[in-house]
Design a protein around this motif. Structure first.
Motif, PDB file in Angstrom:
ATOM      1  N   ILE A 266      -8.221   7.538   4.263  1.00 48.46           N
ATOM      2  CA  ILE A 266      -9.075   6.999   3.208  1.00 48.46           C
ATOM      3  C   ILE A 266      -8.242   5.951   2.490  1.00 48.46           C
ATOM      4  O   ILE A 266      -7.135   6.231   2.044  1.00 48.46           O
ATOM      5  CB  ILE A 266      -9.498   8.096   2.218  1.00 48.46           C
ATOM      6  CG1 ILE A 266     -10.357   9.150   2.901  1.00 48.46           C
ATOM      7  CG2 ILE A 266     -10.233   7.481   1.025  1.00 48.46           C
ATOM      8  CD1 ILE A 266     -10.671  10.336   2.017  1.00 48.46           C
ATOM      9  N   VAL A 267      -8.754   4.744   2.379  1.00 45.99           N
ATOM     10  CA  VAL A 267      -8.044   3.655   1.704  1.00 45.99           C
ATOM     11  C   VAL A 267      -8.860   3.244   0.481  1.00 45.99           C
ATOM     12  O   VAL A 267     -10.059   3.021   0.572  1.00 45.99           O
ATOM     13  CB  VAL A 267      -7.849   2.447   2.653  1.00 45.99           C
ATOM     14  CG1 VAL A 267      -7.177   1.297   1.923  1.00 45.99           C
ATOM     15  CG2 VAL A 267      -7.051   2.869   3.881  1.00 45.99           C
TER      16      VAL A 267
ATOM     17  N   MET B  52       0.848  -1.173   0.000  1.00 45.94           N
ATOM     18  CA  MET B  52       0.000   0.000   0.000  1.00 45.94           C
ATOM     19  C   MET B  52       0.891   1.233   0.000  1.00 45.94           C
ATOM     20  O   MET B  52       1.872   1.290   0.722  1.00 45.94           O
ATOM     21  CB  MET B  52      -0.900   0.010   1.235  1.00 45.94           C
ATOM     22  CG  MET B  52      -1.778   1.238   1.296  1.00 45.94           C
ATOM     23  SD  MET B  52      -2.956   1.246   2.643  1.00 45.94           S
ATOM     24  CE  MET B  52      -3.929  -0.159   2.233  1.00 45.94           C
ATOM     25  N   GLN B  53       0.512   2.194  -0.805  1.00 47.27           N
ATOM     26  CA  GLN B  53       1.262   3.438  -0.874  1.00 47.27           C
ATOM     27  C   GLN B  53       0.560   4.503  -0.034  1.00 47.27           C
ATOM     28  O   GLN B  53      -0.656   4.661  -0.120  1.00 47.27           O
ATOM     29  CB  GLN B  53       1.381   3.907  -2.314  1.00 47.27           C
ATOM     30  CG  GLN B  53       2.158   2.922  -3.177  1.00 47.27           C
ATOM     31  CD  GLN B  53       2.424   3.489  -4.545  1.00 47.27           C
ATOM     32  OE1 GLN B  53       2.839   4.619  -4.681  1.00 47.27           O
ATOM     33  NE2 GLN B  53       2.176   2.680  -5.559  1.00 47.27           N
ATOM     34  N   ILE B  54       1.333   5.203   0.768  1.00 46.07           N
ATOM     35  CA  ILE B  54       0.812   6.297   1.586  1.00 46.07           C
ATOM     36  C   ILE B  54       0.843   7.568   0.751  1.00 46.07           C
ATOM     37  O   ILE B  54       1.877   7.919   0.184  1.00 46.07           O
ATOM     38  CB  ILE B  54       1.663   6.488   2.865  1.00 46.07           C
ATOM     39  CG1 ILE B  54       1.748   5.186   3.659  1.00 46.07           C
ATOM     40  CG2 ILE B  54       1.118   7.639   3.699  1.00 46.07           C
ATOM     41  CD1 ILE B  54       0.421   4.632   4.108  1.00 46.07           C
ATOM     42  N   LEU B  55      -0.289   8.239   0.668  1.00 51.60           N
ATOM     43  CA  LEU B  55      -0.413   9.480  -0.093  1.00 51.60           C
ATOM     44  C   LEU B  55      -0.847  10.582   0.870  1.00 51.60           C
ATOM     45  O   LEU B  55      -2.026  10.650   1.236  1.00 51.60           O
ATOM     46  CB  LEU B  55      -1.432   9.314  -1.229  1.00 51.60           C
ATOM     47  CG  LEU B  55      -1.649  10.504  -2.140  1.00 51.60           C
ATOM     48  CD1 LEU B  55      -0.374  10.881  -2.873  1.00 51.60           C
ATOM     49  CD2 LEU B  55      -2.752  10.190  -3.143  1.00 51.60           C
ATOM     50  N   PRO B  56       0.105  11.425   1.310  1.00 50.87           N
ATOM     51  CA  PRO B  56      -0.283  12.519   2.208  1.00 50.87           C
ATOM     52  C   PRO B  56      -1.299  13.444   1.526  1.00 50.87           C
ATOM     53  O   PRO B  56      -1.234  13.664   0.311  1.00 50.87           O
ATOM     54  CB  PRO B  56       1.028  13.247   2.475  1.00 50.87           C
ATOM     55  CG  PRO B  56       2.100  12.259   2.148  1.00 50.87           C
ATOM     56  CD  PRO B  56       1.529  11.408   1.044  1.00 50.87           C
TER      57      PRO B  56
ATOM     58  N   GLY C 229      -2.741   0.870  -8.035  1.00 51.04           N
ATOM     59  CA  GLY C 229      -2.402   0.190  -6.790  1.00 51.04           C
ATOM     60  C   GLY C 229      -3.288   0.618  -5.640  1.00 51.04           C
ATOM     61  O   GLY C 229      -4.270   1.344  -5.813  1.00 51.04           O
ATOM     62  N   GLN C 230      -2.936   0.173  -4.461  1.00 49.45           N
ATOM     63  CA  GLN C 230      -3.672   0.474  -3.228  1.00 49.45           C
ATOM     64  C   GLN C 230      -3.082   1.739  -2.598  1.00 49.45           C
ATOM     65  O   GLN C 230      -1.870   1.844  -2.464  1.00 49.45           O
ATOM     66  CB  GLN C 230      -3.535  -0.707  -2.266  1.00 49.45           C
ATOM     67  CG  GLN C 230      -4.410  -0.620  -1.055  1.00 49.45           C
ATOM     68  CD  GLN C 230      -5.791  -1.186  -1.309  1.00 49.45           C
ATOM     69  OE1 GLN C 230      -6.039  -1.830  -2.306  1.00 49.45           O
ATOM     70  NE2 GLN C 230      -6.693  -0.952  -0.397  1.00 49.45           N
ATOM     71  N   TYR C 231      -3.939   2.674  -2.190  1.00 55.34           N
ATOM     72  CA  TYR C 231      -3.496   3.935  -1.613  1.00 55.34           C
ATOM     73  C   TYR C 231      -4.205   4.205  -0.289  1.00 55.34           C
ATOM     74  O   TYR C 231      -5.378   3.850  -0.121  1.00 55.34           O
ATOM     75  CB  TYR C 231      -3.787   5.107  -2.559  1.00 55.34           C
ATOM     76  CG  TYR C 231      -2.850   5.150  -3.738  1.00 55.34           C
ATOM     77  CD1 TYR C 231      -1.683   5.905  -3.679  1.00 55.34           C
ATOM     78  CD2 TYR C 231      -3.121   4.442  -4.891  1.00 55.34           C
ATOM     79  CE1 TYR C 231      -0.810   5.944  -4.756  1.00 55.34           C
ATOM     80  CE2 TYR C 231      -2.255   4.466  -5.973  1.00 55.34           C
ATOM     81  CZ  TYR C 231      -1.104   5.226  -5.902  1.00 55.34           C
ATOM     82  OH  TYR C 231      -0.243   5.253  -6.956  1.00 55.34           O
TER      83      TYR C 231
END
Length: 111
Positions: A38-39, A1-5, A83-85
């Motif tokens: 939020i995922v 999972m990628q973290i997106l600030p 992908g998953q964020y």
């Protein structure tokens, strides 16, 4: 999972969609990122059911756009990879500090 600030999401939206220079993730997505991120999964493909409302939003219509719609369109534009964020608020942000002032001292110490 990628973290997106959240700040990075806002920057990507403003750069990718020039008509959204005032974009605010909290206001537009209805996000309360103090409580939980939020995922969502981003596939990058077309979504005929959601494309029309998104186009209306881009042109200023008061249409709710969900996070997965927004991230998917950023993916289609080449700004994000599929992908998953998880959209998050960075720790120590100004809004976090404001929220801490409103909490009892024992709650602040728990952070």
């Amino acid at each position: 999972m990628q973290i997106l600030p959240m700040s990075e999401l806002e920057r990507l939206v403003r750069e990718t969609f020039p008509g959204k220079l005032e974009f605010s993730a909290e206001a537009e997505l209805g996000a309360d990122l103090h409580r939980r991120p939020i995922v969502t999964f981003v596939h990058g493909g077309a979504d005929p059911f959601l494309d029309c409302p998104f186009e209306s939003w881009l042109h200023g219509a008061p249409v709710f756009v969900a996070a997965h719609q927004l991230l998917n369109r950023l993916c289609r534009a080449g700004a994000l990879a599929p992908g998953q964020y998880a959209i998050t608020r960075p720790l120590g942000s100004t809004a976090d500090a404001r929220g801490a002032r409103d909490q009892p001292v024992h709650a602040q110490l728990a952070h």
